[in-house]
Design a protein around this motif. Sequence first.
Motif, PDB file in Angstrom:
ATOM      1  N   ASP A 131      -8.580  26.632  -1.629  1.00 46.45           N
ATOM      2  CA  ASP A 131      -8.087  27.980  -1.873  1.00 46.45           C
ATOM      3  C   ASP A 131      -9.141  28.828  -2.588  1.00 46.45           C
ATOM      4  OD1 ASP A 131      -6.128  30.009  -1.739  1.00 46.45           O
ATOM      5  OD2 ASP A 131      -5.461  29.557  -3.778  1.00 46.45           O
ATOM      6  N   LEU A 132      -9.764  28.252  -3.608  1.00 49.21           N
ATOM      7  CA  LEU A 132     -10.818  28.969  -4.327  1.00 49.21           C
ATOM      8  C   LEU A 132     -12.000  29.296  -3.420  1.00 49.21           C
ATOM      9  CD1 LEU A 132     -10.849  27.099  -7.738  1.00 49.21           C
ATOM     10  CD2 LEU A 132     -10.658  29.569  -7.455  1.00 49.21           C
ATOM     11  N   SER A 133     -12.332  28.402  -2.522  1.00 46.91           N
ATOM     12  CA  SER A 133     -13.489  28.629  -1.649  1.00 46.91           C
ATOM     13  C   SER A 133     -13.266  29.805  -0.710  1.00 46.91           C
ATOM     14  CB  SER A 133     -13.832  27.361  -0.860  1.00 46.91           C
ATOM     15  OG  SER A 133     -12.837  27.095   0.112  1.00 46.91           O
ATOM     16  N   LEU A 134     -12.017  30.089  -0.403  1.00 47.53           N
ATOM     17  CA  LEU A 134     -11.702  31.239   0.451  1.00 47.53           C
ATOM     18  C   LEU A 134     -11.877  32.560  -0.286  1.00 47.53           C
ATOM     19  CD1 LEU A 134      -8.460  29.909   2.187  1.00 47.53           C
ATOM     20  CD2 LEU A 134     -10.771  30.021   3.153  1.00 47.53           C
ATOM     21  N   ARG A 135     -11.832  32.518  -1.634  1.00 48.57           N
ATOM     22  CA  ARG A 135     -11.878  33.728  -2.439  1.00 48.57           C
ATOM     23  C   ARG A 135     -13.120  33.846  -3.296  1.00 48.57           C
ATOM     24  NH1 ARG A 135      -5.869  34.301  -4.021  1.00 48.57           N
ATOM     25  NH2 ARG A 135      -4.982  32.670  -2.806  1.00 48.57           N
ATOM     26  N   ASP A 136     -13.956  32.833  -3.337  1.00 48.73           N
ATOM     27  CA  ASP A 136     -14.987  32.772  -4.370  1.00 48.73           C
ATOM     28  C   ASP A 136     -15.998  33.909  -4.322  1.00 48.73           C
ATOM     29  OD1 ASP A 136     -16.415  31.786  -2.187  1.00 48.73           O
ATOM     30  OD2 ASP A 136     -17.414  30.228  -3.353  1.00 48.73           O
ATOM     31  N   ARG A 137     -16.167  34.565  -3.195  1.00 44.98           N
ATOM     32  CA  ARG A 137     -17.112  35.683  -3.138  1.00 44.98           C
ATOM     33  C   ARG A 137     -16.611  36.889  -3.938  1.00 44.98           C
ATOM     34  NH1 ARG A 137     -20.782  33.827   0.153  1.00 44.98           N
ATOM     35  NH2 ARG A 137     -20.399  32.971   2.186  1.00 44.98           N
ATOM     36  N   GLU A 138     -15.289  37.005  -4.042  1.00 49.64           N
ATOM     37  CA  GLU A 138     -14.732  38.149  -4.765  1.00 49.64           C
ATOM     38  C   GLU A 138     -14.366  37.799  -6.207  1.00 49.64           C
ATOM     39  OE1 GLU A 138     -10.193  37.998  -3.156  1.00 49.64           O
ATOM     40  OE2 GLU A 138     -11.757  38.281  -1.662  1.00 49.64           O
ATOM     41  N   TYR A 139     -14.480  36.558  -6.582  1.00 50.21           N
ATOM     42  CA  TYR A 139     -14.101  36.129  -7.933  1.00 50.21           C
ATOM     43  C   TYR A 139     -15.242  36.272  -8.917  1.00 50.21           C
ATOM     44  CZ  TYR A 139      -9.491  34.005  -7.260  1.00 50.21           C
ATOM     45  OH  TYR A 139      -8.166  33.790  -7.050  1.00 50.21           O
ATOM     46  N   GLU A 140     -14.892  36.720 -10.113  1.00 49.77           N
ATOM     47  CA  GLU A 140     -15.812  36.697 -11.237  1.00 49.77           C
ATOM     48  C   GLU A 140     -15.361  35.560 -12.142  1.00 49.77           C
ATOM     49  OE1 GLU A 140     -16.929  40.309 -13.020  1.00 49.77           O
ATOM     50  OE2 GLU A 140     -16.850  41.417 -11.142  1.00 49.77           O
ATOM     51  N   VAL A 189     -11.423  31.373 -14.199  1.00 54.38           N
ATOM     52  CA  VAL A 189     -10.685  30.767 -15.311  1.00 54.38           C
ATOM     53  C   VAL A 189      -9.193  31.058 -15.160  1.00 54.38           C
ATOM     54  CG1 VAL A 189     -10.318  30.802 -17.816  1.00 54.38           C
ATOM     55  CG2 VAL A 189     -12.646  30.769 -16.893  1.00 54.38           C
ATOM     56  N   ARG A 190      -8.822  32.285 -14.805  1.00 56.67           N
ATOM     57  CA  ARG A 190      -7.417  32.648 -14.612  1.00 56.67           C
ATOM     58  C   ARG A 190      -6.778  31.746 -13.551  1.00 56.67           C
ATOM     59  NH1 ARG A 190      -8.075  37.536 -13.306  1.00 56.67           N
ATOM     60  NH2 ARG A 190      -7.609  38.418 -15.343  1.00 56.67           N
ATOM     61  N   TYR A 191      -7.461  31.570 -12.431  1.00 59.21           N
ATOM     62  CA  TYR A 191      -6.923  30.747 -11.355  1.00 59.21           C
ATOM     63  C   TYR A 191      -6.684  29.312 -11.843  1.00 59.21           C
ATOM     64  CZ  TYR A 191      -6.282  28.619  -6.799  1.00 59.21           C
ATOM     65  OH  TYR A 191      -5.756  27.937  -5.737  1.00 59.21           O
ATOM     66  N   LEU A 192      -7.668  28.754 -12.515  1.00 59.25           N
ATOM     67  CA  LEU A 192      -7.513  27.379 -13.015  1.00 59.25           C
ATOM     68  C   LEU A 192      -6.403  27.297 -14.053  1.00 59.25           C
ATOM     69  CD1 LEU A 192     -11.238  26.221 -13.275  1.00 59.25           C
ATOM     70  CD2 LEU A 192      -9.550  25.674 -11.486  1.00 59.25           C
ATOM     71  N   GLU A 193      -6.329  28.294 -14.900  1.00 57.29           N
ATOM     72  CA  GLU A 193      -5.297  28.281 -15.940  1.00 57.29           C
ATOM     73  C   GLU A 193      -3.902  28.405 -15.325  1.00 57.29           C
ATOM     74  OE1 GLU A 193      -4.908  30.053 -20.454  1.00 57.29           O
ATOM     75  OE2 GLU A 193      -6.220  31.090 -19.054  1.00 57.29           O
ATOM     76  N   GLU A 249     -18.594  22.471  -9.846  1.00 55.61           N
ATOM     77  CA  GLU A 249     -19.368  21.510  -9.049  1.00 55.61           C
ATOM     78  C   GLU A 249     -18.756  21.313  -7.668  1.00 55.61           C
ATOM     79  OE1 GLU A 249     -20.268  17.749 -10.904  1.00 55.61           O
ATOM     80  OE2 GLU A 249     -20.846  18.759 -12.774  1.00 55.61           O
ATOM     81  N   ALA A 250     -17.426  21.168  -7.604  1.00 57.93           N
ATOM     82  CA  ALA A 250     -16.748  20.964  -6.325  1.00 57.93           C
ATOM     83  C   ALA A 250     -16.947  22.153  -5.385  1.00 57.93           C
ATOM     84  CB  ALA A 250     -15.254  20.721  -6.547  1.00 57.93           C
ATOM     85  N   LEU A 251     -17.126  23.328  -5.958  1.00 58.54           N
ATOM     86  CA  LEU A 251     -17.349  24.535  -5.157  1.00 58.54           C
ATOM     87  C   LEU A 251     -18.825  24.795  -4.872  1.00 58.54           C
ATOM     88  CD1 LEU A 251     -14.688  26.697  -6.951  1.00 58.54           C
ATOM     89  CD2 LEU A 251     -14.720  26.244  -4.488  1.00 58.54           C
ATOM     90  N   GLY A 252     -19.685  23.951  -5.425  1.00 58.98           N
ATOM     91  CA  GLY A 252     -21.116  24.118  -5.200  1.00 58.98           C
ATOM     92  C   GLY A 252     -21.750  25.169  -6.088  1.00 58.98           C
ATOM     93  N   TYR A 253     -21.060  25.551  -7.169  1.00 58.30           N
ATOM     94  CA  TYR A 253     -21.632  26.520  -8.104  1.00 58.30           C
ATOM     95  C   TYR A 253     -22.673  25.817  -8.973  1.00 58.30           C
ATOM     96  CZ  TYR A 253     -17.371  29.334  -7.292  1.00 58.30           C
ATOM     97  OH  TYR A 253     -16.339  30.051  -6.745  1.00 58.30           O
ATOM     98  N   GLU A 254     -23.611  26.580  -9.472  1.00 61.21           N
ATOM     99  CA  GLU A 254     -24.560  26.052 -10.449  1.00 61.21           C
ATOM    100  C   GLU A 254     -23.844  25.988 -11.792  1.00 61.21           C
ATOM    101  OE1 GLU A 254     -28.276  28.178 -10.584  1.00 61.21           O
ATOM    102  OE2 GLU A 254     -28.140  28.604  -8.431  1.00 61.21           O
TER     103      GLU A 254
END
Length: 179
Positions: free
Chosen positions: A11-20, A25-29, A49-54
Amino acid sequence: MVIVDERLVDDLSLRDREYEIDDFVRYLEQHHYGEEPGVSRERIDAYAEALGYETDRTSALLEERLTDSEAWIPGNNLYRVGENVSIYPPSWHEQLRDTIDLAEYVRVMLAEKAAKRGRASTARDGIPQADILTAIEIFADLDREMGEQLIEKQREEETILIYAYQNPEDLVRLPETNE
């Protein structure tokens, strides 16, 4: 060890370009209610890490936004809540954790915002429905649909006011009292 929910990663990977970082943090919380308020740095790192972020970049972004303030302060802040990170200040966690009284959410949120603005809240002041729904997900571990039902029920009971109920952007207000 943190267990990463692959459905949340998808779900996060579908939105990660628009997420700051605050959206992340809000999504995880919203999706990881735990014994302690907020989200652990380990959980944030595991999902990054799972999303491939640094992870170094994620940590730097967190540090830019983190504050030690106990109370709400204006801006897109993230708060230290014990060892964890939250989109809400510790004072809100203390006052709202496990409650479903939406009038209390409005009172607490308005009081701290009014204090920072230096003026008292008026009957016209309120909190956007979307903000109340996010808060109820985080503080009371209710999903969005249950939160919407709770808003409708408490609106019908007149413990909260919403003038344009069908408009999801309308404010949740407190009923006027003659105290």
